[in-house]
Design an enzyme around this catalytic site. Structure first.
Site, PDB file in Angstrom:
ATOM      1  N   HIS A 137      14.605  11.224   7.415  1.00 22.77           N
ATOM      2  CA  HIS A 137      16.004  11.177   7.869  1.00 22.77           C
ATOM      3  C   HIS A 137      16.070  11.643   9.391  1.00 22.77           C
ATOM      4  O   HIS A 137      16.832  11.024  10.067  1.00 22.77           O
ATOM      5  CB  HIS A 137      16.574  12.441   7.060  1.00 22.77           C
ATOM      6  CG  HIS A 137      18.202  12.960   7.443  1.00 22.77           C
ATOM      7  ND1 HIS A 137      19.099  12.741   6.828  1.00 22.77           N
ATOM      8  CD2 HIS A 137      18.359  13.369   8.729  1.00 22.77           C
ATOM      9  CE1 HIS A 137      20.176  13.258   7.448  1.00 22.77           C
ATOM     10  NE2 HIS A 137      19.640  13.591   8.526  1.00 22.77           N
ATOM     11  N   GLU A 138      15.081  12.630   9.764  1.00 24.73           N
ATOM     12  CA  GLU A 138      14.990  12.762  11.118  1.00 24.73           C
ATOM     13  C   GLU A 138      14.365  11.798  11.960  1.00 24.73           C
ATOM     14  O   GLU A 138      14.936  11.344  13.282  1.00 24.73           O
ATOM     15  CB  GLU A 138      14.097  14.351  11.270  1.00 24.73           C
ATOM     16  CG  GLU A 138      14.485  15.351  10.817  1.00 24.73           C
ATOM     17  CD  GLU A 138      16.045  15.777  11.084  1.00 24.73           C
ATOM     18  OE1 GLU A 138      16.704  15.324  12.121  1.00 24.73           O
ATOM     19  OE2 GLU A 138      16.841  16.192   9.848  1.00 24.73           O
TER      20      GLU A 138
ATOM     21  N   GLY B 126      16.549  20.525   9.258  1.00 25.39           N
ATOM     22  CA  GLY B 126      15.783  19.600  10.275  1.00 25.39           C
ATOM     23  C   GLY B 126      16.744  19.404  11.089  1.00 25.39           C
ATOM     24  O   GLY B 126      18.186  19.428  11.126  1.00 25.39           O
TER      25      GLY B 126
ATOM     26  N   CYS C 282      23.669  16.144   6.522  1.00 22.38           N
ATOM     27  CA  CYS C 282      23.453  15.969   7.725  1.00 22.38           C
ATOM     28  C   CYS C 282      24.155  16.897   8.617  1.00 22.38           C
ATOM     29  O   CYS C 282      25.401  16.869   8.493  1.00 22.38           O
ATOM     30  CB  CYS C 282      23.486  14.659   8.182  1.00 22.38           C
ATOM     31  SG  CYS C 282      23.042  14.510  10.028  1.00 22.38           S
ATOM     32  N   LEU C 283      23.475  17.701   9.555  1.00 24.09           N
ATOM     33  CA  LEU C 283      24.606  18.524  10.318  1.00 24.09           C
ATOM     34  C   LEU C 283      25.277  17.909  11.112  1.00 24.09           C
ATOM     35  O   LEU C 283      26.358  18.352  11.718  1.00 24.09           O
ATOM     36  CB  LEU C 283      23.455  19.701  11.460  1.00 24.09           C
ATOM     37  CG  LEU C 283      22.682  20.470  10.601  1.00 24.09           C
ATOM     38  CD1 LEU C 283      21.654  21.067  11.539  1.00 24.09           C
ATOM     39  CD2 LEU C 283      23.407  21.523   9.991  1.00 24.09           C
TER      40      LEU C 283
ATOM     41  N   GLN D  72      20.963  14.613  17.915  1.00 21.75           N
ATOM     42  CA  GLN D  72      21.830  15.572  17.572  1.00 21.75           C
ATOM     43  C   GLN D  72      22.431  16.784  18.451  1.00 21.75           C
ATOM     44  O   GLN D  72      23.530  17.250  18.264  1.00 21.75           O
ATOM     45  CB  GLN D  72      21.325  16.090  16.276  1.00 21.75           C
ATOM     46  CG  GLN D  72      21.409  15.332  15.217  1.00 21.75           C
ATOM     47  CD  GLN D  72      20.942  15.984  13.895  1.00 21.75           C
ATOM     48  OE1 GLN D  72      19.841  16.222  13.687  1.00 21.75           O
ATOM     49  NE2 GLN D  72      21.887  16.139  13.171  1.00 21.75           N
TER      50      GLN D  72
ATOM     51  N   HIS E 289      17.269   9.504  12.960  1.00 22.86           N
ATOM     52  CA  HIS E 289      18.097  10.012  14.066  1.00 22.86           C
ATOM     53  C   HIS E 289      17.482   9.220  15.483  1.00 22.86           C
ATOM     54  O   HIS E 289      18.258   8.895  16.428  1.00 22.86           O
ATOM     55  CB  HIS E 289      18.189  11.575  14.221  1.00 22.86           C
ATOM     56  CG  HIS E 289      19.203  12.114  13.063  1.00 22.86           C
ATOM     57  ND1 HIS E 289      20.380  11.924  13.297  1.00 22.86           N
ATOM     58  CD2 HIS E 289      18.785  12.911  12.283  1.00 22.86           C
ATOM     59  CE1 HIS E 289      21.047  12.319  12.408  1.00 22.86           C
ATOM     60  NE2 HIS E 289      20.191  13.143  11.661  1.00 22.86           N
TER      61      HIS E 289
HETATM   62 NI    NI Z   1      20.605  14.442  10.123  1.00 25.42          NI
END
Ligand code: NI
Length: 176
Positions: free
Chosen positions: A143-144, A47, A101-102, A52, A147
């Site tokens: 989660h997304e 995701g 998470c990236l 991000q 963000h």
């Molecule tokens: Ni993330």
């Protein structure tokens, strides 16, 4: 198309509430989504939310790989796009989910998440989409969505003892 730089925890763009997309069919939104797809693929995540990649807009992508699908209610799916999403829990039940998470490379943590969520928003063509998600899909969507509201998963954790590096969590699990 371009691979975009991913913001890491500590960058203020990850802590702001992202803005609604005013024009769903604007060319810059289409190109942002294309670049995000390429960036997600390159980074190897499941995701990615626009903040991000340093764009404070309410857009995220996700997919459910075969290996993460949790059964009939949570089928694998290709990359899905959600613009101006709305999410609400279906029922009160929360379950612990192990997340990465990236924007927080190398770490994993256990986060309480709703089991099921109802979602609505728009796809990359500006068409309305809605549904109910369970399992991994419900997890990645929460989660997304976070963000877009300036929330990173450690901010949702109720026990930071359940945060660890990938290799150690894989080897030892999280503390129970
Ligand atoms: Ni993330």
């Amino acid at each position: 198309m371009a691979i975009l730089k991913i913001a890491r925890m500590g960058h203020p763009v990850l802590l702001r509430r992202a803005e609604d997309v005013a024009d769903l069919t604007a060319p810059e939104i289409a190109s942002l989504i294309q670049d995000m797809m390429e960036t997600l693929k390159d980074a190897g995540g499941v995701g990615l939310a626009a903040p991000q990649v340093h764009v404070s807009k309410r857009v995220f992508l996700y997919f459910v790989p075969e290996s993460r699908s949790e059964g009939e209610d949570d089928p694998p799916c290709d990359v899905q796009v959600l613009v101006n999403p709305v999410l609400e829990p279906v029922g009160e039940e929360q379950v612990p989910r192990l997340e990465g998470c990236l924007s927080i490379p190398g770490l994993r943590g256990e986060v309480p998440r709703y089991k099921r969520v109802r979602y609505a928003g728009y796809d990359q063509k500006g068409n309305p989409v809605q549904g109910v998600a369970s399992g991994f899909r419900a997890n990645v969507m929460q989660h997304e969505m976070d963000h877009l509201d300036g929330i990173l998963y450690p901010m949702r954790m109720d026990d930071l003892g359940k945060l660890g590096f990938d290799a150690e969590v894989t080897r030892y699990g999280v503390r129970t």
